[in-house]
Scaffold this motif. Structure first.
Motif, mmCIF file in Angstrom:
data_model
loop_
_atom_site.group_PDB
_atom_site.id
_atom_site.type_symbol
_atom_site.label_atom_id
_atom_site.label_comp_id
_atom_site.label_asym_id
_atom_site.label_seq_id
_atom_site.Cartn_x
_atom_site.Cartn_y
_atom_site.Cartn_z
ATOM 1 N N GLN A 82 0.805 -1.211 0.000
ATOM 2 C CA GLN A 82 0.000 0.000 0.000
ATOM 3 C C GLN A 82 0.841 1.265 0.000
ATOM 4 O OE1 GLN A 82 0.277 -2.197 2.437
ATOM 5 N NE2 GLN A 82 0.434 -1.210 4.443
ATOM 6 N N ALA A 83 2.131 1.142 0.282
ATOM 7 C CA ALA A 83 3.030 2.303 0.264
ATOM 8 C C ALA A 83 4.401 1.850 -0.220
ATOM 9 C CB ALA A 83 3.140 2.925 1.649
ATOM 10 N N VAL A 84 5.098 2.723 -0.916
ATOM 11 C CA VAL A 84 6.454 2.425 -1.375
ATOM 12 C C VAL A 84 7.310 3.677 -1.251
ATOM 13 C CG1 VAL A 84 5.781 0.599 -2.973
ATOM 14 C CG2 VAL A 84 5.898 2.952 -3.782
ATOM 15 N N LYS A 85 8.600 3.445 -1.126
ATOM 16 C CA LYS A 85 9.582 4.533 -1.105
ATOM 17 C C LYS A 85 10.732 4.140 -1.998
ATOM 18 C CE LYS A 85 12.511 7.214 2.083
ATOM 19 N NZ LYS A 85 12.913 7.359 3.515
ATOM 20 N N LEU A 86 11.105 5.008 -2.919
ATOM 21 C CA LEU A 86 12.191 4.769 -3.865
ATOM 22 C C LEU A 86 13.265 5.821 -3.640
ATOM 23 C CD1 LEU A 86 13.225 3.156 -6.350
ATOM 24 C CD2 LEU A 86 12.009 4.809 -7.793
ATOM 25 N N GLU A 87 14.500 5.375 -3.447
ATOM 26 C CA GLU A 87 15.611 6.297 -3.213
ATOM 27 C C GLU A 87 16.671 6.135 -4.293
ATOM 28 O OE1 GLU A 87 16.605 6.722 1.280
ATOM 29 O OE2 GLU A 87 15.711 4.734 1.012
ATOM 30 N N LYS A 88 17.215 7.263 -4.723
ATOM 31 C CA LYS A 88 18.358 7.293 -5.630
ATOM 32 C C LYS A 88 19.526 7.890 -4.867
ATOM 33 C CE LYS A 88 20.032 9.435 -9.930
ATOM 34 N NZ LYS A 88 21.291 9.944 -9.317
ATOM 35 N N ILE A 89 20.556 7.079 -4.642
ATOM 36 C CA ILE A 89 21.777 7.540 -3.977
ATOM 37 C C ILE A 89 22.940 7.214 -4.893
ATOM 38 C CG2 ILE A 89 23.251 7.348 -1.941
ATOM 39 C CD1 ILE A 89 20.825 6.545 -0.334
ATOM 40 N N GLY A 90 23.476 8.226 -5.538
ATOM 41 C CA GLY A 90 24.498 7.998 -6.542
ATOM 42 C C GLY A 90 23.925 7.214 -7.699
ATOM 43 N N ASP A 91 24.573 6.125 -8.054
ATOM 44 C CA ASP A 91 24.106 5.281 -9.156
ATOM 45 C C ASP A 91 23.322 4.069 -8.663
ATOM 46 O OD1 ASP A 91 25.336 6.979 -10.925
ATOM 47 O OD2 ASP A 91 27.166 5.787 -11.083
ATOM 48 N N TYR A 92 22.952 4.065 -7.391
ATOM 49 C CA TYR A 92 22.214 2.933 -6.836
ATOM 50 C C TYR A 92 20.810 3.336 -6.426
ATOM 51 C CZ TYR A 92 26.126 -0.242 -7.028
ATOM 52 O OH TYR A 92 27.127 -1.051 -7.503
ATOM 53 N N MET A 93 19.882 2.388 -6.563
ATOM 54 C CA MET A 93 18.473 2.613 -6.271
ATOM 55 C C MET A 93 18.038 1.657 -5.160
ATOM 56 S SD MET A 93 18.026 4.877 -8.660
ATOM 57 C CE MET A 93 19.024 5.349 -10.084
ATOM 58 N N TYR A 94 17.203 2.161 -4.243
ATOM 59 C CA TYR A 94 16.788 1.384 -3.084
ATOM 60 C C TYR A 94 15.275 1.506 -2.889
ATOM 61 C CZ TYR A 94 21.784 1.769 -2.164
ATOM 62 O OH TYR A 94 23.146 1.729 -2.283
ATOM 63 N N LEU A 95 14.652 0.391 -2.495
ATOM 64 C CA LEU A 95 13.209 0.347 -2.284
ATOM 65 C C LEU A 95 12.907 0.031 -0.828
ATOM 66 C CD1 LEU A 95 10.272 0.240 -3.478
ATOM 67 C CD2 LEU A 95 10.636 -2.220 -3.734
ATOM 68 N N SER A 96 11.880 0.717 -0.279
ATOM 69 C CA SER A 96 11.365 0.404 1.047
ATOM 70 C C SER A 96 9.872 0.118 0.929
ATOM 71 C CB SER A 96 11.594 1.563 2.023
ATOM 72 O OG SER A 96 12.967 1.800 2.229
ATOM 73 N N VAL A 97 9.399 -0.857 1.708
ATOM 74 C CA VAL A 97 7.984 -1.246 1.713
ATOM 75 C C VAL A 97 7.539 -1.410 3.166
ATOM 76 C CG1 VAL A 97 8.138 -2.393 -0.525
ATOM 77 C CG2 VAL A 97 8.552 -3.710 1.565
ATOM 78 N N PRO A 98 6.231 -1.445 3.422
ATOM 79 C CA PRO A 98 5.767 -1.577 4.803
ATOM 80 C C PRO A 98 6.136 -2.929 5.412
ATOM 81 C CG PRO A 98 4.022 -0.725 3.388
ATOM 82 C CD PRO A 98 5.109 -1.211 2.489
ATOM 83 N N GLY A 99 6.556 -2.896 6.679
ATOM 84 C CA GLY A 99 6.766 -4.113 7.440
ATOM 85 C C GLY A 99 5.466 -4.552 8.083
ATOM 86 N N PRO A 100 5.496 -5.590 8.928
ATOM 87 C CA PRO A 100 4.272 -6.073 9.582
ATOM 88 C C PRO A 100 3.559 -5.012 10.404
ATOM 89 C CG PRO A 100 6.046 -7.677 9.802
ATOM 90 C CD PRO A 100 6.657 -6.446 9.226
ATOM 91 N N ASP A 101 4.322 -4.035 10.930
ATOM 92 C CA ASP A 101 3.712 -2.972 11.724
ATOM 93 C C ASP A 101 3.318 -1.755 10.900
ATOM 94 O OD1 ASP A 101 6.193 -2.027 11.045
ATOM 95 O OD2 ASP A 101 6.820 -1.536 13.102
ATOM 96 N N GLY A 102 3.483 -1.841 9.584
ATOM 97 C CA GLY A 102 3.118 -0.735 8.709
ATOM 98 C C GLY A 102 4.209 0.272 8.480
ATOM 99 N N THR A 103 5.327 0.180 9.215
ATOM 100 C CA THR A 103 6.445 1.108 9.053
ATOM 101 C C THR A 103 7.290 0.701 7.850
ATOM 102 O OG1 THR A 103 6.522 1.455 11.446
ATOM 103 C CG2 THR A 103 8.458 2.118 10.176
ATOM 104 N N LEU A 104 7.695 1.686 7.064
ATOM 105 C CA LEU A 104 8.518 1.381 5.896
ATOM 106 C C LEU A 104 9.869 0.838 6.316
ATOM 107 C CD1 LEU A 104 7.778 4.456 3.581
ATOM 108 C CD2 LEU A 104 7.050 2.097 3.230
#
Length: 423
Positions: free
Chosen positions: A191-213
């Motif tokens: 239901q929620a996503v976070k996409l990060e660009k740090i230099g030439d690398y990309m990182y994804l965060s998604v909700p855990g069991p408690d809803g926290t990314l």
């Protein structure tokens, strides 16, 4: 006043006078869309559209909330749209298009330009009904967060998208016109996503069991430099229809130029019969090591946080503690020294059937055991015991080092590789 006879003929005379042709039936039908746009075609098996089916991107000028503009990328048959409700903070994006895949994309894109490191976050979900099982978008309609080098259909890009098959994926094209790769993220919490660009690398965060990314793993290297385009995208995966997705709580935050990589490690798998797709099974903040496979080759066993765990090798978000040891798999001995032709090669792993050599390569000095550096995971066929150097392919570019491709990398049936990437 004209005589009755002339009055009856006057509409025809007027039409002839201005060079018009009287209506002789229904208007001529528009040309049919190519077969590649139809459900069941090869395009809906993740194959790009024919090169001759291109139209200029449609531009829809006008600011949409925090975004500068929106437009159709590529050649959607049905034009897309975008709107913003300031009262609810909701972006509604309607997109058509056959796919975002292979070397060509077709979708609706809401964008602004940026440069440097960035983090983008949103709550998202389809509001259009799920397509029927026979429709092209039944499994692969998609929508999510997008970063593109340019607005051309074949641009280098990365996206984090929800799909209709209840999967979440990181897709990326490393170079303009190149193939698209993806990493499946095993989570039912999308239901929620976070996409990060740090230099030439990309990182994804998604909700855990408690809803926290939390970090999902599966990071990868793709160079998107200078000014780029960042925003929201929706693709129907069916050129004859469109899909609608709502985005809420959308934030785009510049990150410091020297932002640190997040750290952590991810167990990933890749089926060598489909080298463009990977699966991220498990991510941890600390060290992770693959220890083996189940006897039937369907589950990967690995150690994390002092515990032995197991996960289905593909398409599952179930990770559980494992009891007992890993399967014992007979592996051919790998030559102590082998010339791969790809810089410094290490972690050489010959498949159990002796037909494939998997290894990591890095330019310069071979990384030490505790080092994380830019590496390429490569695969090379072996014929009569001789590696075929001219047929080597890159499976993934990642951060890794000694131990990323362990002794237990190969599944017993020689079809799947398990490896560890580092954030």
């Amino acid at each position: 006043m004209l005589p009755p006879t002339l009055r009856a003929l006057s509409p025809l005379l007027f039409a002839l006078a201005i060079g018009a042709t009287p209506d002789r039936g229904a208007a001529q039908q528009a040309p049919a869309a190519p077969s590649s746009s139809q459900p069941g075609s090869e395009k809906h098996q993740q194959v790009g559209p024919p090169q001759d089916f291109h139209r200029a991107s449609r531009i829809n000028p006008g600011r949409i909330g925090q975004f500068a503009d929106h437009r159709d990328i590529g050649d959607p048959k049905l034009p897309g749209s975008a709107s913003y409700d300031a009262k609810t903070g909701t972006y509604r994006v309607v997109g058509g298009g056959g796919n975002m895949w292979a070397g060509h994309d077709a979708f609706q894109f809401v964008w602004k330009t940026m440069s440097g490191n960035v983090a983008m976050q949103a709550d998202l979900g389809f509001i259009s009904p799920k397509p029927t099982p026979t429709a092209g978008g039944f499994l692969h309609r998609k929508g999510g967060l997008v970063i593109r080098q340019d607005l051309d259909p074949d641009s280098a890009y990365v996206d984090a998208v929800r799909m209709s098959n209840a999967q979440l994926s990181l897709q990326y094209r490393e170079v303009k016109g190149g193939p698209t790769r993806l990493i499946w993220i095993n989570t039912s919490r999308q239901q929620a996503v976070k996409l990060e660009k740090i230099g030439d690398y990309m990182y994804l965060s998604v909700p855990g069991p408690d809803g926290t990314l939390r970090r999902a793993g599966g990071s990868f290297k793709v160079r998107i430099a200078g000014t780029y385009f960042i925003g929201l995208g929706v693709c129907a995966h069916d050129n004859g229809t469109s899909e609608t997705m709502d985005f809420r709580h959308v934030t785009i935050t510049p990150l410091p130029a020297k932002a640190a990589r997040p750290g952590g490690a991810t167990v990933q798998t890749i089926n060598i019969a489909n080298p463009l797709e990977q699966t991220a099974l498990f991510h941890a903040a600390g060290p992770v090591a693959v220890t083996g496979w189940s006897a039937d080759g369907t589950a990967v066993l690995f150690r994390s946080g002092g515990a032995l765990r197991r996960a289905t090798a593909w398409d599952s978000d179930v990770v559980e503690k494992a009891a007992g040891g890993a399967a014992v798999v007979a592996r051919p001995a790998t030559p102590a020294a082998i010339t791969t032709g790809h810089g410094t090669a290490f972690d050489l792993r010959l498949s159990p059937d002796g037909k494939w050599l998997a290894f990591l390569s890095a330019d310069g000095t071979q990384p030490k055991a505790a080092t994380s550096t830019d590496v390429s995971l490569r695969l090379m066929p072996v014929s009569d015991g001789v590696p075929q150097r001219d047929k080597s392919i890159i499976l993934s570019r990642l951060v890794g080092g000694k131990g990323s491709l362990g002794d237990a990398a190969w599944s017993p049936d020689s079809k799947t590789l398990a490896f560890v990437s580092r954030d």
